[in-house]
Design a protein around this motif. Structure first.
Motif, PDB file in Angstrom:
ATOM      1  N   ASP A  71     -24.479   7.161  48.807  1.00  0.00           N
ATOM      2  CA  ASP A  71     -22.822   7.135  48.583  1.00  0.00           C
ATOM      3  C   ASP A  71     -22.459   7.732  49.583  1.00  0.00           C
ATOM      4  O   ASP A  71     -20.774   7.786  49.959  1.00  0.00           O
ATOM      5  CB  ASP A  71     -22.949   8.756  47.899  1.00  0.00           C
ATOM      6  N   GLU A 115     -19.018  20.847  43.613  1.00  0.00           N
ATOM      7  CA  GLU A 115     -19.922  20.818  44.703  1.00  0.00           C
ATOM      8  C   GLU A 115     -21.498  20.868  44.684  1.00  0.00           C
ATOM      9  O   GLU A 115     -22.220  20.908  46.000  1.00  0.00           O
ATOM     10  CB  GLU A 115     -19.259  22.018  46.284  1.00  0.00           C
ATOM     11  N   ARG A 116     -21.424  21.398  43.625  1.00  0.00           N
ATOM     12  CA  ARG A 116     -22.998  21.399  43.501  1.00  0.00           C
ATOM     13  C   ARG A 116     -23.730  20.624  43.362  1.00  0.00           C
ATOM     14  O   ARG A 116     -25.177  19.698  43.467  1.00  0.00           O
ATOM     15  CB  ARG A 116     -23.322  21.956  42.348  1.00  0.00           C
ATOM     16  N   PHE A 117     -23.415  18.707  43.395  1.00  0.00           N
ATOM     17  CA  PHE A 117     -23.952  17.406  42.936  1.00  0.00           C
ATOM     18  C   PHE A 117     -24.133  16.732  44.762  1.00  0.00           C
ATOM     19  O   PHE A 117     -22.975  17.140  45.906  1.00  0.00           O
ATOM     20  CB  PHE A 117     -22.488  16.531  42.290  1.00  0.00           C
ATOM     21  N   GLU A 118     -24.990  16.602  44.916  1.00  0.00           N
ATOM     22  CA  GLU A 118     -25.102  15.978  46.009  1.00  0.00           C
ATOM     23  C   GLU A 118     -24.150  15.219  45.895  1.00  0.00           C
ATOM     24  O   GLU A 118     -24.135  14.914  47.435  1.00  0.00           O
ATOM     25  CB  GLU A 118     -26.988  15.618  45.787  1.00  0.00           C
ATOM     26  N   ALA A 119     -24.358  14.291  45.316  1.00  0.00           N
ATOM     27  CA  ALA A 119     -22.788  13.100  45.995  1.00  0.00           C
ATOM     28  C   ALA A 119     -21.570  13.606  46.205  1.00  0.00           C
ATOM     29  O   ALA A 119     -21.182  12.686  46.791  1.00  0.00           O
ATOM     30  CB  ALA A 119     -22.656  12.152  44.410  1.00  0.00           C
ATOM     31  N   VAL A 120     -21.235  14.576  45.654  1.00  0.00           N
ATOM     32  CA  VAL A 120     -20.032  15.306  46.501  1.00  0.00           C
ATOM     33  C   VAL A 120     -19.997  15.682  47.514  1.00  0.00           C
ATOM     34  O   VAL A 120     -19.055  14.839  48.607  1.00  0.00           O
ATOM     35  CB  VAL A 120     -19.385  16.188  45.397  1.00  0.00           C
ATOM     36  N   SER A 135     -13.304  19.342  37.995  1.00  0.00           N
ATOM     37  CA  SER A 135     -14.206  18.800  37.928  1.00  0.00           C
ATOM     38  C   SER A 135     -14.832  17.106  37.693  1.00  0.00           C
ATOM     39  O   SER A 135     -13.428  16.438  38.521  1.00  0.00           O
ATOM     40  CB  SER A 135     -13.937  19.298  37.046  1.00  0.00           C
ATOM     41  N   TRP A 136     -15.200  16.396  37.663  1.00  0.00           N
ATOM     42  CA  TRP A 136     -15.368  14.954  37.294  1.00  0.00           C
ATOM     43  C   TRP A 136     -14.083  14.450  35.654  1.00  0.00           C
ATOM     44  O   TRP A 136     -14.820  13.895  35.208  1.00  0.00           O
ATOM     45  CB  TRP A 136     -16.578  14.761  36.809  1.00  0.00           C
ATOM     46  N   ASN A 182     -14.442  10.352  41.878  1.00  0.00           N
ATOM     47  CA  ASN A 182     -14.993   9.791  41.112  1.00  0.00           C
ATOM     48  C   ASN A 182     -13.826   8.331  40.907  1.00  0.00           C
ATOM     49  O   ASN A 182     -12.923   8.600  40.880  1.00  0.00           O
ATOM     50  CB  ASN A 182     -15.858   9.593  39.968  1.00  0.00           C
TER      51      ASN A 182
END
Length: 179
Positions: free
Chosen positions: A6, A32-37, A64-65, A93
Motif C-alpha cells: 500500500d 484511520e483505524r485501517f492499516e491500509a489508510v 469513510s470508504w 480508494n
C-alpha cells in the motif's frame, strides 16, 4: 502473509501527480483505524518529501470508504473563500475518487486540467464508470493470488513460511490525471 504494498502504491500515485507538475496534492482517505489508510498516508507523505514538497495537514482528510465522503471532502477542500485549493487529489480508494471527480465536475472544476485525481484499487466498476475514467493504483490481486497459492503448496510440502511479504503495486494511468 502476503499483502499489497500500500505504501509503495501511494508513492507511485503521488509521484505520478508530482511528475505532472502538481504541487498542492490533497489526500482524501478512509478511516484511520485501517492499516491500509496509515500505510497509504505514509507513502503519500514520502512522495511529497522526495519531491521537496511540505505536507500540509489541511490537505489530509480522513472519513469513510464511500463516494459520498469523496463529495463531502471536495466541498471542504474547495469551500467558499479558500485560496489554497489543491491542484491534485490522491484518494484512498476508487469510490472516494469517483465521488471527488463528480463533486469537482459539479463545481465546474475541470479534471484533469485544473485538478488531477488518482484513486486506489483499480476497481474497474469504479474506474471505467467515472468521467473521466480514473487513474488508479492496481494492487495486482491476481499475482498476489498466484503467489499465495504457490506458497501454500510449499507449506503443504513442509516449507516454513513466516512474516509479511508486500507485493508491488502498479499505476494504471487514465483520463483523471492526464488529458
Amino acid at each position: 502473509s502476503l499483502v499489497p504494498d500500500d505504501e509503495g502504491g501511494a508513492r507511485l500515485a503521488v509521484g505520478h501527480l508530482v511528475s505532472l507538475g502538481r504541487r498542492r496534492i490533497a489526500h482524501i482517505t478512509g478511516p484511520e483505524r485501517f492499516e491500509a489508510v496509515r500505510l497509504r498516508h505514509r507513502g503519500y507523505a514520502a512522495a511529497l518529501s522526495a519531491a521537496g514538497i511540505a505536507e500540509d495537514p489541511a490537505l489530509y482528510l480522513s472519513g469513510s470508504w464511500s463516494e459520498s465522503w469523496g463529495r463531502e471532502a471536495v466541498a471542504k477542500l474547495y469551500g467558499d473563500g479558500r485560496t489554497d485549493e489543491p491542484d491534485a487529489i490522491f484518494c484512498g480508494n476508487d469510490q472516494i475518487a469517483r465521488g471527488a471527480v463528480e463533486a469537482l465536475r459539479e463545481r465546474g472544476i475541470a479534471v484533469p486540467q485544473s485538478v488531477a485525481v488518482a484513486g486506489f484499487d483499480n476497481w474497474n466498476v469504479m474506474t471505467e464508470a467515472a468521467r473521466p475514467p480514473l487513474t488508479s493504483v492496481d494492487m495486482n490481486l491476481e499475482a498476489l493470488g498466484r503467489e499465495a497459492g504457490r506458497l501454500l503448496i510449499e507449506m503443504i510440502g513442509g516449507a516454513s513460511v513466516a512474516g509479511v511479504r508486500r507485493l508491488p503495486c502498479t499505476l494504471v494511468v487514465r483520463g483523471s490525471s492526464v488529458a
